[in-house]
Design a protein around this motif. Structure first.
Motif, PDB file in Angstrom:
ATOM      1  N   ILE A 153      43.561  39.964  34.683  1.00  0.00           N
ATOM      2  CA  ILE A 153      44.190  41.266  34.966  1.00  0.00           C
ATOM      3  C   ILE A 153      44.773  41.222  36.368  1.00  0.00           C
ATOM      4  O   ILE A 153      44.051  41.022  37.342  1.00  0.00           O
ATOM      5  CB  ILE A 153      43.177  42.435  34.866  1.00  0.00           C
ATOM      6  N   ALA A 156      44.826  44.539  40.015  1.00  0.00           N
ATOM      7  CA  ALA A 156      43.609  45.161  39.497  1.00  0.00           C
ATOM      8  C   ALA A 156      43.170  46.393  40.263  1.00  0.00           C
ATOM      9  O   ALA A 156      42.416  47.214  39.732  1.00  0.00           O
ATOM     10  CB  ALA A 156      42.475  44.134  39.464  1.00  0.00           C
ATOM     11  N   GLY A 161      46.010  48.177  36.267  1.00  0.00           N
ATOM     12  CA  GLY A 161      45.048  47.089  36.326  1.00  0.00           C
ATOM     13  C   GLY A 161      43.611  47.571  36.338  1.00  0.00           C
ATOM     14  O   GLY A 161      42.731  46.982  35.694  1.00  0.00           O
ATOM     15  N   THR A 165      40.925  46.803  33.322  1.00  0.00           N
ATOM     16  CA  THR A 165      39.657  46.121  33.584  1.00  0.00           C
ATOM     17  C   THR A 165      38.484  46.918  33.024  1.00  0.00           C
ATOM     18  O   THR A 165      37.599  46.380  32.345  1.00  0.00           O
ATOM     19  CB  THR A 165      39.467  45.905  35.094  1.00  0.00           C
ATOM     20  N   ALA A 178      39.891  39.399  37.736  1.00  0.00           N
ATOM     21  CA  ALA A 178      40.773  40.390  38.353  1.00  0.00           C
ATOM     22  C   ALA A 178      41.503  39.745  39.531  1.00  0.00           C
ATOM     23  O   ALA A 178      40.910  38.983  40.293  1.00  0.00           O
ATOM     24  CB  ALA A 178      39.975  41.600  38.828  1.00  0.00           C
ATOM     25  N   LEU A 189      35.881  45.979  42.171  1.00  0.00           N
ATOM     26  CA  LEU A 189      36.388  45.358  40.952  1.00  0.00           C
ATOM     27  C   LEU A 189      35.253  44.792  40.099  1.00  0.00           C
ATOM     28  O   LEU A 189      35.314  44.834  38.873  1.00  0.00           O
ATOM     29  CB  LEU A 189      37.400  44.263  41.307  1.00  0.00           C
TER      30      LEU A 189
END
Length: 328
Positions: A153, A156, A161, A165, A178, A189
């Motif tokens: 992705i 992110a 993004g 995710t 990511a 993330l």
């Protein structure tokens, strides 16, 4: 009846957001008037303050490409007064007045009935970004990847993004990489569901080989440009790249080899003109199986309507993770 709206006015090259007073128009055939409860701020909304961005072709204009609220008047059999609705895409907030207003009047075909398991506020946490992410994920799901398939992705920390995710993580995918330049966002993330976080530089091959080690079965790309050119040689046989963004540029310098020797697919994702009769199904997924349990991570802040001019003007310069909601 009069109401307030935020209008962008152009003087030479300077765009100024100003609150104006509007009169509710008389409804034409198949039009609906909605009392707006919430809108949000997208990257595209912020670009409307730059006359050279090309996002808006004509000024003055009321921006805001997303809105959710309640029907107050309808000339359409499809929508009744007091019905909860939302709108994203089409010419809304670009060629037609958008969601930064207390009321909007739009063609009925542009509206989607708000799913029962989604509030107007939640719908705008998603907005165009979440809808685009859902379309990207749907494109990957057609390939029936295993839950261990390596997925990538990009962008992110952005809206598309981030939602992609979180949605993929919610669906059980456990090998998510990511991509972000913001190293401070690594923990964020991981909380969204990424198992690995890398920078764009880690995807670059200094030799620019047209075919490289096959690393990713599927890709959600919200960046495009040079980054996409670096990714394509690393997509596995019969893999897919769902492309929705051009923050990295409109040009793509690549070769045909990943396509003809590995049979990969580059799938464009368009959330603007996506067919009206297919939108309900996507929003139903966002209200149910696509709805991340950790979605509060993507809720950055909610601002009042009167704060919008200042927040919008500084949006691109401010570092933020997640979505900004506008309470109208």
């Amino acid at each position: 009846m009069k109401y307030q709206a935020l209008e962008l006015q152009l003087n030479d090259t300077k765009v100024t957001p100003i609150f104006i007073e509007q009169q509710l128009p008389k409804l034409a055939a198949d039009q609906v008037t909605v009392k707006v409860a919430y809108s949000d701020i997208n990257y595209k909304d912020a670009l409307t303050l730059n006359a050279r961005s090309g996002v808006l072709r004509n000024y003055p204009q009321i921006p805001g490409i997303d809105a959710a609220g309640t029907v107050v008047a309808s000339n359409s059999a499809a929508f009744k007064v007091d019905q909860k609705v939302l709108i994203t895409g089409f010419d809304f907030g670009i060629s037609a007045p958008g969601g930064y207003a207390e009321f909007i009047t739009v063609p009925a075909d542009w509206l989607v009935t708000l799913p029962e398991k989604l509030t107007p506020q939640e719908a705008m946490w998603y907005g165009t970004a979440g809808f685009t992410a859902a379309l990207s994920v749907r494109a990957l799901l057609k390939y029936d990847f295993s839950l261990d398939a390596p997925l990538l992705i990009t962008g992110a920390t952005g809206g598309v993004g981030g939602w992609a995710t979180a949605i993929l993580h919610q669906l059980g995918y456990r090998n998510l990489t990511a991509v972000s330049r913001n190293q401070a966002a690594t923990d964020y993330l991981h909380q969204l569901g990424a198992t690995m976080v890398i920078t764009p530089d880690e995807l670059a091959d200094p030799r620019h080989k047209p075919l490289q080690k096959q690393k990713f079965s599927g890709v959600v790309d919200a960046v495009g440009g040079d980054l996409l050119a670096e990714i394509l040689p690393q997509v596995s046989y019969s893999g897919i790249v769902a492309l929705s963004g051009n923050a990295g540029g409109n040009k793509l310098a690549t070769t045909t080899l990943p396509f003809i020797l590995r049979g990969i697919r580059l799938q464009g994702i368009d959330s603007v003109s996506y067919p009206a009769n297919k939108r309900d199904a996507v929003w139903q997924q966002l209200a149910t199986d696509f709805k991340p349990a950790n979605r509060e991570l993507l809720q950055y802040k909610t601002i009042d309507f009167n704060q919008l001019p200042i927040i919008l003007a500084n949006f691109l310069a401010e570092k933020h993770q997640g979505r900004t909601l506008v309470s109208i």
